[in-house]
Each structure stands twice: as structure tokens, then as C-alpha cells.
Design an enzyme around this catalytic site. Structure first.
Site, PDB file in Angstrom:
ATOM      1  N   ARG A 237     -31.985  64.348  37.741  1.00 48.72           N
ATOM      2  CA  ARG A 237     -30.791  65.184  37.624  1.00 48.72           C
ATOM      3  C   ARG A 237     -30.353  65.223  36.163  1.00 48.72           C
ATOM      4  NH1 ARG A 237     -32.194  66.805  41.751  1.00 48.72           N
ATOM      5  NH2 ARG A 237     -31.124  66.819  43.787  1.00 48.72           N
ATOM      6  N   GLU A 266     -27.433  74.347  34.189  1.00 53.85           N
ATOM      7  CA  GLU A 266     -28.631  75.118  34.538  1.00 53.85           C
ATOM      8  C   GLU A 266     -28.242  76.505  35.032  1.00 53.85           C
ATOM      9  OE1 GLU A 266     -31.464  71.351  35.878  1.00 53.85           O
ATOM     10  OE2 GLU A 266     -30.543  72.595  37.418  1.00 53.85           O
ATOM     11  N   HIS A 285     -36.526  73.545  35.717  1.00 47.62           N
ATOM     12  CA  HIS A 285     -36.269  72.977  37.048  1.00 47.62           C
ATOM     13  C   HIS A 285     -37.295  73.484  38.073  1.00 47.62           C
ATOM     14  CE1 HIS A 285     -32.821  71.071  39.536  1.00 47.62           C
ATOM     15  NE2 HIS A 285     -33.988  70.887  40.137  1.00 47.62           N
TER      16      HIS A 285
END
Length: 320
Positions: A237, A266, A285
Site C-alpha cells: 500500500r 493514485e 498499480h
């Protein structure tokens, strides 16, 4: 009725795959993306709601009296107020361990890219840099062998264990910061404190969930304890890391490099301190998103809905 609030990241244009597995359990409405102000309107009357990143908080649940199941299209379920769901008897089912091997693979994709610079040298060859050299071998960066190096893992759940297995295969020494006792760890894996992991490792890789307690855990003080020339990998994370502190450690040359698949914000805003640094390698990601992992996610999602409809819900995190 079944509502999927944000299917695009999971399915892209292929929402028919998700609709196919959900259709046997009722009318299906699938939305690519849902804004916070649209959640109640779109989920009104639904018994089953699926979300990836759309927040399901107390206010939303209070406005949806028919809701009895929230399916999280991911492993992490911090987008759902679990206490509120539990108080209302709402099942909250996540999808555990679907991307374990894919995320561990990304750890080493980053690590091998940093230590061997495969992408860099492929670009150099394409540009003609090798063709213009007088020698058979062309190198303009440092290269590093992993054998004998120490990798420190923060967290030893599914992805941490998979990463340790790969690291041992490369001949690396493995230290872990974990609540597990030493006798519960595999052969070749040594338990260590967080400080020992950071100060004694050539590579540190994060594999823990993000909580209020460990937000920005990787701060200036902890980064300052790392070996000069060490590498940080984060596929867990983004919020675990203080971005400004890491950027400073990379700019100063104290750390050799960082490989990140996650960021605190993000997508990152223009001017993000880590984007653009030559020794910071960021992927958007995608560690979870191999075709094989997505297939497992979809299959477990179908199982979660089926077992909930039958009255014996699987993966119900609200029951813990």
C-alpha cells in the site's frame, strides 16, 4: 437486484464476463465508475452490491434498507465500514489471496529491473548505443547479483511468504518482521524486529496492510537506518511510505533505488515527488492484474455471491 459500482478497473470493456457469473442470482446492473454522490441512487433496492474502491460507509448503508451483502472486488476491504455492516447484519465478503503469486512476481520484476537494468539496456541497444561500441560488452550502470544478499520482508502473510520462497530460490537470506514465532517460519527465514529488517537488509520489501497505526511507517528516521545503496520495494500500500522522505533518500543517493507498484495518491498528481526520479521505478498499480489473478478474482467473487445467497457466506470479514 445486484449492482456493481465500479467494474472498469477489473473488467475493462469485458463487463459481460462479470455479468455472466452474477446473472443467475438476479437482475444485474453494472457501472464502470460511480461517484460518491451516485452510490445511493444506483444501489437503491439492491440486495447485493459489489465495490472495488467505492466507499460504503454508515450513511450509505443507512440509506439502503434492502442491502444484505457487500462484495469487495479485492482483498483489502478498508472501503467498507465493517462495524456499520456488522450492526446491520450485512455480509461483507472480500477476495483473499487471489493475486498472491502475481504480486510476489512483481516484487522480483522490480528487483531484477533495478539490479540488472534489463529495460535500460534494451533501450540502449534499440538506440544504437551498443552498435557504436568497440567492445563486445557494453555497460554504463552498476549491476548487482542477488545471491547472498539479504532481503527483509515487512509482513509475512500470503504475499510475504510467496516472496520469501522466490528469494530463497535466488540464494538470498531472508529476514521478516512478523507476529509469527520463529518456529512457525519456513527453514531459511529468520524473524527480526522492524529496525533489524531495515538496518540489516540489502533489499526491503513491504507486505503488510495499511492501518492507522502504520501509516507512513517508512519515514525519514526508518529510511536513515537503511544500508547505503539499499533498495526499497513496495507492492503493498502506498500509504505505508512517506513519499517526500523516500524522494529525498533517493535524490541524495543514500538508497540505490526504489521499485513501487503503489503510491499514496493514485493516480499521482503532476509534480509528485517520486515521479520522474531516475532511480525510482513506478508501475501503475498492476501487480494484482495478471490474467490469471483476475480469473481467480472473478471465480471467488462468484463463490462469495453463491454462498451468501445460500445462507452460508464465505469470506465474510464482517463476521470476524
Amino acid at each position: 437486484m445486484i449492482v456493481v459500482l465500479d467494474a472498469y478497473t477489473l473488467c475493462g470493456e469485458h463487463r459481460d464476463v462479470l455479468e455472466h457469473i452474477l446473472r443467475p442470482y438476479g437482475q444485474v446492473m453494472i457501472y464502470d465508475r460511480t461517484l460518491p454522490a451516485q452510490v445511493v441512487e444506483r444501489a437503491k433496492g439492491a440486495e447485493y452490491v459489489f465495490t472495488n474502491k467505492v466507499v460504503m460507509d454508515t450513511a450509505v448503508m443507512a440509506a439502503l434498507p434492502d442491502l444484505r451483502f457487500i462484495g469487495v472486488l479485492a482483498t483489502g476491504y478498508n472501503v467498507v465500514d465493517i462495524e456499520a455492516a456488522r450492526a446491520r447484519g450485512i455480509v461483507v465478503a472480500n477476495v483473499p489471496a487471489y493475486s498472491t503469486e502475481s504480486v510476489a512476481q512483481m516484487v522480483f520484476a522490480h528487483l531484477l529491473n533495478i539490479t540488472q537494468r534489463v529495460g535500460h539496456y534494451a533501450d540502449e541497444v534499440r538506440s544504437g548505443a551498443w552498435s557504436g561500441q568497440p567492445d563486445f560488452s557494453y555497460r554504463n550502470t552498476r549491476l548487482m547479483e542477488l545471491w547472498g544478499k539479504t532481503i527483509g520482508l515487512v509482513g509475512f502473510g500470503n504475499t510475504g511468504q510467496a516472496t520469501a520462497r522466490i528469494a530463497l530460490g535466488f540464494g538470498m537470506k531472508v529476514r521478516v518482521f512478523t507476529s509469527k514465532a520463529q518456529h512457525q517460519l519456513p527453514r531459511g527465514v529468520a524473524k527480526a524486529t522492524l529496525e533489524e529488517v531495515f538496518s540489516g537488509s540489502d533489499v526491503v520489501s513491504l507486505h503488510c496492510p495499511l492501518t492507522r497505526e502504520n501509516s507512513r511507517m517508512v519515514n525519514r528516521d526508518l529510511l536513515a537506518t537503511m544500508k547505503p545503496g539499499a533498495i526499497l520495494i513496495n507492492t503493498a500500500r502506498g500509504g505505508l511510505v512517506d513519499d517526500e522522505a523516500l524522494a529525498d533518500a533517493l535524490r541524495s543517493g543514500r538508497l540505490m533505488a526504489a521499485g513501487l507498484d503503489v503510491l499514496t495518491e493514485e493516480p499521482p498528481a503532476p509534480g509528485h515527488p517520486l515521479v520522474g526520479l531516475e532511480n525510482c521505478f513506478i508501475t501503475p498499480h498492476i501487480a494484482w492484474a495478471t490474467e490469471e489473478a483476475i480469473a481467480r478474482l472473478v471465480a471467488i467473487t462468484a463463490q462469495n455471491l453463491q454462498t451468501a445467497a445460500e445462507g452460508h457466506p464465505a469470506n465474510n470479514v464482517a463476521a470476524r
